[in-house]
Write an enzyme that holds these catalytic residues in place. Structure first.
Site, PDB file in Angstrom:
ATOM      1  N   GLU A  21      21.484 -14.629  -6.461  1.00  0.00           N
ATOM      2  CA  GLU A  21      20.873 -13.331  -6.774  1.00  0.00           C
ATOM      3  C   GLU A  21      20.373 -13.314  -8.227  1.00  0.00           C
ATOM      4  OE1 GLU A  21      19.540 -10.956  -5.545  1.00  0.00           O
ATOM      5  OE2 GLU A  21      19.556  -9.388  -7.051  1.00  0.00           O
ATOM      6  N   HIS A  37      24.500 -34.351  -5.851  1.00  0.00           N
ATOM      7  CA  HIS A  37      23.843 -34.937  -4.682  1.00  0.00           C
ATOM      8  C   HIS A  37      22.326 -34.895  -4.798  1.00  0.00           C
ATOM      9  CE1 HIS A  37      27.705 -35.413  -2.783  1.00  0.00           C
ATOM     10  NE2 HIS A  37      28.004 -34.205  -3.263  1.00  0.00           N
ATOM     11  N   CYS A  41       0.817  -1.213   0.000  1.00  0.00           N
ATOM     12  CA  CYS A  41       0.000   0.000   0.000  1.00  0.00           C
ATOM     13  C   CYS A  41       0.851   1.263   0.000  1.00  0.00           C
ATOM     14  CB  CYS A  41      -0.881   0.032   1.238  1.00  0.00           C
ATOM     15  SG  CYS A  41      -1.807  -1.459   1.517  1.00  0.00           S
ATOM     16  N   TRP A  69      -3.021  -2.666  -1.465  1.00  0.00           N
ATOM     17  CA  TRP A  69      -2.578  -4.005  -1.837  1.00  0.00           C
ATOM     18  C   TRP A  69      -3.290  -4.936  -0.880  1.00  0.00           C
ATOM     19  CZ3 TRP A  69       0.736  -7.994   0.104  1.00  0.00           C
ATOM     20  CH2 TRP A  69       1.321  -8.808  -0.872  1.00  0.00           C
ATOM     21  N   LYS A  73       7.405  -3.451  -3.637  1.00  0.00           N
ATOM     22  CA  LYS A  73       8.766  -2.935  -3.503  1.00  0.00           C
ATOM     23  C   LYS A  73       9.246  -2.997  -2.070  1.00  0.00           C
ATOM     24  CE  LYS A  73      12.583  -1.046  -4.785  1.00  0.00           C
ATOM     25  NZ  LYS A  73      13.535  -2.004  -5.363  1.00  0.00           N
ATOM     26  N   GLU A 131      11.697 -13.485 -10.437  1.00  0.00           N
ATOM     27  CA  GLU A 131      10.716 -12.473 -10.043  1.00  0.00           C
ATOM     28  C   GLU A 131      10.166 -11.675 -11.220  1.00  0.00           C
ATOM     29  OE1 GLU A 131      12.084  -9.452  -7.218  1.00  0.00           O
ATOM     30  OE2 GLU A 131      14.126  -9.821  -7.836  1.00  0.00           O
ATOM     31  N   ASN A 162      -1.793   2.283   6.023  1.00  0.00           N
ATOM     32  CA  ASN A 162      -0.861   1.224   5.613  1.00  0.00           C
ATOM     33  C   ASN A 162      -0.536   0.411   6.850  1.00  0.00           C
ATOM     34  OD1 ASN A 162      -0.702   2.233   3.082  1.00  0.00           O
ATOM     35  ND2 ASN A 162       1.484   2.698   3.117  1.00  0.00           N
ATOM     36  N   GLY A 163      -0.423  -0.908   6.691  1.00  0.00           N
ATOM     37  CA  GLY A 163      -0.081  -1.751   7.833  1.00  0.00           C
ATOM     38  C   GLY A 163      -1.183  -2.758   8.086  1.00  0.00           C
ATOM     39  N   ARG A 175       4.878   0.345  -6.385  1.00  0.00           N
ATOM     40  CA  ARG A 175       4.861  -0.468  -5.174  1.00  0.00           C
ATOM     41  C   ARG A 175       3.963  -1.693  -5.320  1.00  0.00           C
ATOM     42  NH1 ARG A 175       6.140   2.497  -0.085  1.00  0.00           N
ATOM     43  NH2 ARG A 175       4.913   0.905   0.909  1.00  0.00           N
ATOM     44  N   LYS A 204      16.495 -12.765  -9.539  1.00  0.00           N
ATOM     45  CA  LYS A 204      16.114 -11.710 -10.484  1.00  0.00           C
ATOM     46  C   LYS A 204      15.284 -12.310 -11.603  1.00  0.00           C
ATOM     47  CE  LYS A 204      16.701  -9.093  -8.839  1.00  0.00           C
ATOM     48  NZ  LYS A 204      17.006  -8.467  -7.604  1.00  0.00           N
TER      49      LYS A 204
HETATM   50  C1  F6R Z   1      14.223  -8.514  -5.060  1.00  0.00           C
HETATM   51  C2  F6R Z   1      14.027  -7.560  -3.985  1.00  0.00           C
HETATM   52  C3  F6R Z   1      13.662  -8.087  -2.650  1.00  0.00           C
HETATM   53  C4  F6R Z   1      14.227  -7.171  -1.544  1.00  0.00           C
HETATM   54  C5  F6R Z   1      13.686  -7.632  -0.179  1.00  0.00           C
HETATM   55  C6  F6R Z   1      14.258  -6.790   0.931  1.00  0.00           C
HETATM   56  O1  F6R Z   1      14.620  -7.887  -6.236  1.00  0.00           O
HETATM   57  O2  F6R Z   1      14.116  -6.368  -4.173  1.00  0.00           O
HETATM   58  O3  F6R Z   1      14.065  -9.395  -2.484  1.00  0.00           O
HETATM   59  O4  F6R Z   1      15.610  -7.224  -1.577  1.00  0.00           O
HETATM   60  O5  F6R Z   1      12.292  -7.531  -0.171  1.00  0.00           O
HETATM   61  O6  F6R Z   1      13.948  -5.443   0.766  1.00  0.00           O
HETATM   62  P1  F6R Z   1      14.756  -4.321   1.507  1.00  0.00           P
HETATM   63  O7  F6R Z   1      16.143  -4.322   0.969  1.00  0.00           O
HETATM   64  O8  F6R Z   1      14.018  -3.057   1.214  1.00  0.00           O
HETATM   65  O9  F6R Z   1      14.743  -4.686   2.970  1.00  0.00           O
END
Ligand code: F6R
Length: 612
Positions: free
Chosen positions: A487, A510, A2, A74, A607, A494, A100-101, A27, A491
């Site tokens: 990582e 294994h 949100c 959201w 985000k 997602e 929010n929350g 977001r 990427k």
């Molecule tokens: C993936 C991504 C997430 C964030 C995770 C932590 O691309 O962005 O995996 O890394 O949600 O977010 P922060 O760094 O804001 O604590």
């Protein structure tokens, strides 16, 4: 997740609120709404769907007010629908609230309010808030200018959970009240007006002067001032903080997507991260960090705790802390760490990495670490964010605002900053290591080396075109390359929705090698000369079983010929993820584009994950 926007000033609120909501679209959300104070009371307009759907609701055209609140929702409690969208009001529309929350005790409160004559139209947890405020307002026999504020404070004292709230009321038509607890909210100060948002970039084009709120500081906003109170109505003094982010950094600047822009910004963002922390004459210093030799020598463990990509930055830099500082270093996922009673005490330093600084699990893990007596250090990109205010020490990545949901430039800046931190700790500890001077030189070269890597784009795009229809893509690496593989795999999954996993190459035999069949794509990273021959053998095992491969390496692979090799510049393997991940960010990006997906706003993701 949100998003919140608010405005109080002399301009018409609606365009400012809509503009702010559009900037918060990244977001992730499923409905949107606004409420303004109009001559005849509060008008609420809301709708399921995008902000564009909200703009097409007829009633929105009539909004003239100069005070307003707005929200992108959201869904958590209750499906996405017009009724469940925010703002929410009490039955008489005395109060309108965006939130929010999560209110954990909303069922109890709903029951309590029900018994006191209040009824509800939505399935949300939020709807209890305006009703509870109204309940306390009606109960208060004292009629003065603090009556609404007292009602808000009483209501918030009953709420369990997290909240960032904007509240407008027909009983206080020239003001707005805002408060937060465990959910972000900032106030942007300008001449004769105040802007409110859950995210700095949404209002950055209006002002760079911000009030950063602590939990349960109640703010009464009028056009030309912001008054801060604690729950006992004592006045709190608050300074304005200047946020030095360029408003255009939150625009696409001619790029097709924020993610592509942010990938290309990495030479710049890494330069900013290095800043004056590492100079060409080899001086390493970290501003505002005063950790003594005595304290660092007393440590028997460093924990790095984070989520997702930020956790991967921890995995990529753990070996540096162990190698340079000779302190055992563990990396943990914040949502696991917080519930497993970790063995930490005053001899543990816990480093929390968080781009947003608002991730609920990371904040909870930080609070737990403090309770257990450990010192805490936050590595964040957002000035004044929650973790930076909770932690004993903070260092900022200075990567600039990251808008795309998939993190790219924040990751490389986190790895760079953590590497500099490891060097700094080693120097404070007076540990002599031949590696340190070379590492410093290598870190300083990274921005121009990333520029080189970005030039390889067309070859990666061509490979992405060949494989974008695949169902599974695997990543392999050993040591530091395994961290980079994790990582890169995250990427890809997602933003492309392709199933992907990263394996430690030596672990393949294994079990996981059973998944390899003719035609499958395997991406391998090889940057460590000591481990490359071993990974080559693993790669040959998958090729024998019919896999097609993409290799990212800075090594000379000798007589070994692989089909698709991305050659990246040489660096010290310990910091190589900063270079090896970049082509694989591009790989994920091109696959997502080929599939016609929304790169910046992948499905189901937000985000900043401000709820558990
Ligand atoms: C993936 C991504 C997430 C964030 C995770 C932590 O691309 O962005 O995996 O890394 O949600 O977010 P922060 O760094 O804001 O604590």
């Amino acid at each position: 997740m949100c998003g919140i926007v608010g405005y109080i000033g002399n301009k018409k609120a609606k365009p400012i609120l809509i503009n702010g909501l559009l900037r918060l679209e990244y977001r992730g959300y499923d409905s949107a709404g606004v409420a303004t104070v109009e001559k005849n009371g509060i008008t609420v307009v809301k709708s399921k769907g995008r902000v564009a759907a909200l703009e097409s609701v007829k009633a929105i055209d009539s909004l003239e007010g100069t005070i307003g609140i707005a929200h992108t929702r959201w869904a958590t409690h209750g499906k996405p629908s017009d009724e469940n969208s925010h703002p929410h009001t009490d039955g008489k529309k005395n109060f309108a609230v965006v939130h929010n929350g999560v209110i954990e005790n909303y069922n109890e409160l709903r029951e309590f309010l029900g018994k006191n004559g209040y009824s509800f139209y939505s399935e949300t947890d939020t709807e209890v808030i305006p009703n509870l405020i109204d309940y306390y307002y009606q109960k208060d026999s004292k009629d003065d200018d603090k009556k609404v504020l007292r009602a808000v404070i009483s209501a918030c004292s009953d709420l369990n959970g997290s909240f960032a709230l904007e509240i407008i009321s027909t009983f206080l038509p020239e003001k707005m009240i805002v408060v937060r607890k465990d959910s972000p909210l900032v106030i942007g100060r300008a001449n004769g007006e105040n802007y409110i948002s859950s995210d700095i970039p949404a209002i950055l084009s209006y002002t760079k002067d911000f009030y950063l709120l602590n939990d349960l500081e109640y703010v009464v906003l009028s056009r030309d001032k912001a008054e801060f109170y604690d729950k006992n109505l004592n006045v709190i003094k608050k300074d304005v903080v200047n946020i030095d982010w360029n408003a255009s950094a939150a625009e696409k600047d001619g790029y097709a997507d924020f993610m592509l822009k942010e990938i290309h910004e990495q030479p710049k963002s890494i330069r900013e991260t290095i800043g004056s922390r590492l100079t060409s004459d080899g001086i390493c210093s970290i501003e505002s960090l005063e950790l003594s030799k005595e304290y660092l020598s007393s440590l028997n463990k460093i924990y790095i705790v984070a989520c997702g990509t930020a956790m991967h930055a921890g995995l990529a830099t753990k070996p540096l802390f162990e190698k340079l500082c000779h302190i055992q270093t563990e990396v943990d996922i914040a949502s696991e760490f917080r519930y497993r009673d970790p063995l930490i005490d005053e001899k543990t330093l816990v480093i929390f990495i968080s781009q947003s600084g608002e991730t609920a699990d990371t904040i909870a893990a930080l609070k737990l670490s403090k309770e257990k007596g450990a010192k805490t250090l936050a590595v964040s990109n957002v000035i004044g964010s929650s973790i930076t205010r909770e932690a004993d020490y903070t260092v900022y990545t200075h990567a600039g605002p990251e808008i795309a949901v998939a993190s790219t430039k924040a990751y490389t800046s986190q790895v760079v900053l953590m590497s500099i931190l490891a060097i700094y700790f080693a120097e404070v500890l007076e540990i002599n290591s031949d590696l340190i001077p070379d590492l410093k030189k290598a870190i300083l070269k990274l921005p121009s080396q990333v520029e080189e890597v970005l030039k390889i784009d067309s070859m990666i795009k061509a490979f992405a075109k060949k494989v974008y229809t695949e169902k599974d893509i695997f990543f392999l690496g050993r040591g530091i390359d395994y961290a980079a593989a994790m990582e890169s795999s995250l990427k890809l999954k997602e933003i492309s929705y392709i199933h992907s996993d990263a394996y430690a190459a030596g672990e393949l035999k294994h079990g996981s090698i059973a998944l390899i069949e003719k035609g499958i794509t395997v991406v391998s990273i090889m940057t460590d000369p000591a481990l490359t021959p071993k990974t080559i053998s693993n790669l040959q095992e998958v090729i024998t079983r019919g896999a097609k491969t993409l290799v990212v390496t800075n090594q000379d692979l000798g007589d070994k010929v692989f089909d698709n090799v991305v050659k990246i510049p040489e660096t010290i393997s310990l910091i190589s993820p900063v270079l090896s991940v970049v082509p694989l960010q591009l790989f994920a990006y091109h696959i997502s584009k080929e599939k016609g997906l929304d790169v910046d706003k992948p499905r189901n993701l937000a985000k900043s994950v401000t709820v558990e």
